[in-house]
Design a protein around this motif. Structure first.
Motif, PDB file in Angstrom:
ATOM      1  N   LEU A 139       3.988  -1.134   3.535  1.00 39.52           N
ATOM      2  CA  LEU A 139       3.395   0.204   3.562  1.00 39.52           C
ATOM      3  C   LEU A 139       4.203   1.181   2.721  1.00 39.52           C
ATOM      4  O   LEU A 139       4.012   2.386   2.805  1.00 39.52           O
TER       5      LEU A 139
ATOM      6  N   MET B 237       0.860  -1.177   0.000  1.00 41.52           N
ATOM      7  CA  MET B 237       0.000   0.000   0.000  1.00 41.52           C
ATOM      8  C   MET B 237       0.897   1.227   0.000  1.00 41.52           C
ATOM      9  O   MET B 237       1.979   1.208   0.567  1.00 41.52           O
ATOM     10  N   PRO B 238       0.449   2.320  -0.628  1.00 42.48           N
ATOM     11  CA  PRO B 238       1.341   3.487  -0.771  1.00 42.48           C
ATOM     12  C   PRO B 238       1.417   4.378   0.463  1.00 42.48           C
ATOM     13  O   PRO B 238       2.035   5.434   0.426  1.00 42.48           O
ATOM     14  N   THR B 239       0.825   3.927   1.566  1.00 40.14           N
ATOM     15  CA  THR B 239       0.570   4.798   2.717  1.00 40.14           C
ATOM     16  C   THR B 239       1.794   5.552   3.247  1.00 40.14           C
ATOM     17  O   THR B 239       1.706   6.716   3.587  1.00 40.14           O
ATOM     18  N   LEU B 240       2.924   4.881   3.391  1.00 40.28           N
ATOM     19  CA  LEU B 240       4.091   5.528   4.011  1.00 40.28           C
ATOM     20  C   LEU B 240       5.175   5.849   2.979  1.00 40.28           C
ATOM     21  O   LEU B 240       6.358   5.906   3.315  1.00 40.28           O
ATOM     22  N   ARG B 241       4.747   6.083   1.743  1.00 41.03           N
ATOM     23  CA  ARG B 241       5.703   6.388   0.695  1.00 41.03           C
ATOM     24  C   ARG B 241       6.534   7.596   1.087  1.00 41.03           C
ATOM     25  O   ARG B 241       6.007   8.621   1.527  1.00 41.03           O
TER      26      ARG B 241
END
Lengths: 180, 325
Positions: free
Chosen positions: B67, B37-41
């Motif tokens: 993440l 998931m791109p959440t903590l890119r």
């Protein structure tokens, strides 16, 4: 204090959803391949209602689920980390399906952008379409809905509140001040 | 003020359940075709490990990567630390490199607390085990595993998320040296479970008056009453002899063999934080039996650590707050 303007009442909402269901069947020549994914919170019961209507019209049982988009939002860093909602993808999955995203209000389009990203991480649908109960305008991304219950021109600082009997005890769409 | 996860004693019921509920949702990422998931890119998570670890480090690394965070692994062996660098200088270095979160394991109790509160750097600190003090993410994944597997035996609260109310959990073995035991005693109690710690008198902490649990020295008497038994690893590296006469005697009195496992109620589960000393605190047949959740614990560890990273790093301010801060 002035009375809150009711934009849609229960029968309006019911008719709008029935029309959306008919449009889905017409545009896709049936609904054999359709999977409905509601965006929490109020998109989920709306997806269930549309699925029920599709079954009444077409006789096909259309799977409906929910997809939480919190982890895909582009404004995560502007607010405190928030609680996640439930994602329930029907067992059929999304691969090669016609996924129809269902939300209550279409506004900036950013939620839908996040939802499309979330869907692509689940698989590769044949196509993604969008159904919304209210389109209130003010898009910030090149996104438009395929099925709209009601186009509702609003001022940017107005708020559109959708109430659904499953969650709020009654069906109505009301316009308020102070967008929250 | 930056939020940290240093101890389960800092978590109230609401905060602990928030982590477990978030982990429940994130668990499905493991089944997605694209486990990311791109959440903590764009965020950087440093794994700062001054003590050997396999599963905890890998688990944190997998969680951060799912993440989309960038992960830097820093093992003390073969690094500047072996040349004598202090924790402070290591922290200043990490701060200069722009670490957003530091996952630290250290043989000294309190090292994560020092790192978090000494004003050396501006990053979230997650305790991945400090000396004989705490190992909060292990306790959280244990609670998560119990909640999933014993759902039928938990009494649901009138409102809010389900905790561990009504469960009775035994924590058995080297309690004295165990950070897992300490974290679990606090967290299980916070979530409503009853805890009994079982150990030989020499491996029972002297000052456990403040621990919200019961104490027993008789494993056979405790086993028939519990819903879950957590076996602890005998930590040879922290012992300089003299805690028990022989491994054989320890194994006979406090090891979970097949005969003892048969004393458990039918629904009861067996857990172990790993790595196991097979044949010492737990028999192979029990560790590999149907009631063993040891592999589930490892799997759940990734989801729980994702939840902690998300809640600490996901927004502009952390959803987790220290109760006693």
């Amino acid at each position: 204090m002035t009375a809150v303007p009711v934009v849609l009442d229960a029968s309006d909402i019911s008719r709008a959803l029935t029309r959306i269901a008919h449009e889905i069947v017409e545009r896709n020549k049936g609904c054999a391949n359709v999977v409905l994914l509601g965006i929490p919170t109020r998109g989920v019961p709306l997806a269930k209602r549309i699925a029920q209507r599709l079954q009444d019209i077409d006789g096909t049982q259309v799977p409906s689920g929910s997809i939480d988009i919190t982890m895909y939002r582009d404004d995560l860093r502007l607010k405190p980390a928030r609680a996640l909602s439930i994602t329930e993808v029907p067992v059929e999955g999304v691969d090669d399906k016609l996924v129809i995203l269902v939300d209550d209000v279409l506004f900036s389009g950013r939620t839908i952008r996040a939802a499309m990203d979330a869907v692509s991480d689940l698989g590769r649908p044949q196509a993604i379409q969008l159904a919304t109960l209210v389109d209130r305008g003010h898009r910030e991304l090149p996104i438009r809905a395929d099925y709209v219950g009601k186009n509702l021109p609003t001022a940017f600082d107005e708020a559109v509140h959708v109430h659904l009997s499953e969650l709020d005890g009654e069906d109505s769409v009301v316009l308020g001040r102070d967008r929250s | 003020m930056k939020a940290h996860l240093l101890s389960t004693a800092d978590l109230d019921r609401e905060g602990a359940l928030q982590i477990l509920d978030t982990a429940q949702e994130l668990a499905r990422v493991a089944d997605m075709p694209i486990k990311k998931m791109p959440t903590l890119r764009g965020r950087t998570v440093v794994n700062l490990f001054f003590e050997d670890s396999t599963r905890t480090r890998i688990s944190f690394e997998a969680a951060a990567k799912r993440l989309s965070a960038d992960v830097i692994n820093f093992a003390a062996k073969g690094s500047s630390v072996s040349k004598g660098e202090s924790l402070k200088d290591t922290a200043l270095t990490l701060a200069a490199m722009g670490a957003d979160a530091v996952v630290i394991r250290h043989s000294m109790s309190g090292a994560p607390h020092q790192l978090a509160h000494a004003d050396w750097m501006d990053a979230h600190v997650i305790n991945a085990g400090d000396g004989t003090h705490e190992h909060p993410t292990q306790a959280l994944l244990d609670a998560f595993t119990l909640r999933n597997h014993l759902a039928d035996h938990i009494s649901a609260p009138k409102q809010g998320s389900v905790g561990l109310d009504g469960l009775h959990v035994a924590i058995v073995g080297d309690v004295l040296h165990s950070r897992v035991a300490r974290s679990n005693v606090h967290l299980l109690n916070t979530l409503g479970a009853k805890v009994t710690v079982v150990a030989p008198p020499t491996l029972m902490p002297l000052h456990n008056d403040g621990w919200p649990c019961e104490v027993s020295y008789d494993l056979d008497a405790v086993l028939p009453q519990v819903d879950a038994v957590m076996m602890l690893r005998v930590q040879r590296e922290r012992m300089e002899g003299g805690f028990f006469p022989s491994e054989r005697e320890y194994s006979q009195r406090y090891g979970l063999d097949e005969r003892r496992a048969a004393l458990l109620p039918d629904h009861a589960v067996v857990m172990h934080p790993g790595p196991m000393n097979r044949g010492l605190e737990i028999a192979s047949r029990v560790a590999d039996s149907d009631r063993s959740l040891i592999i589930d614990q490892v799997r759940n560890g990734v989801s729980v650590r994702m939840a902690v990273l998300y809640l600490l790093l996901g927004g502009n301010e952390s959803a987790l707050s220290e109760v006693n801060a």
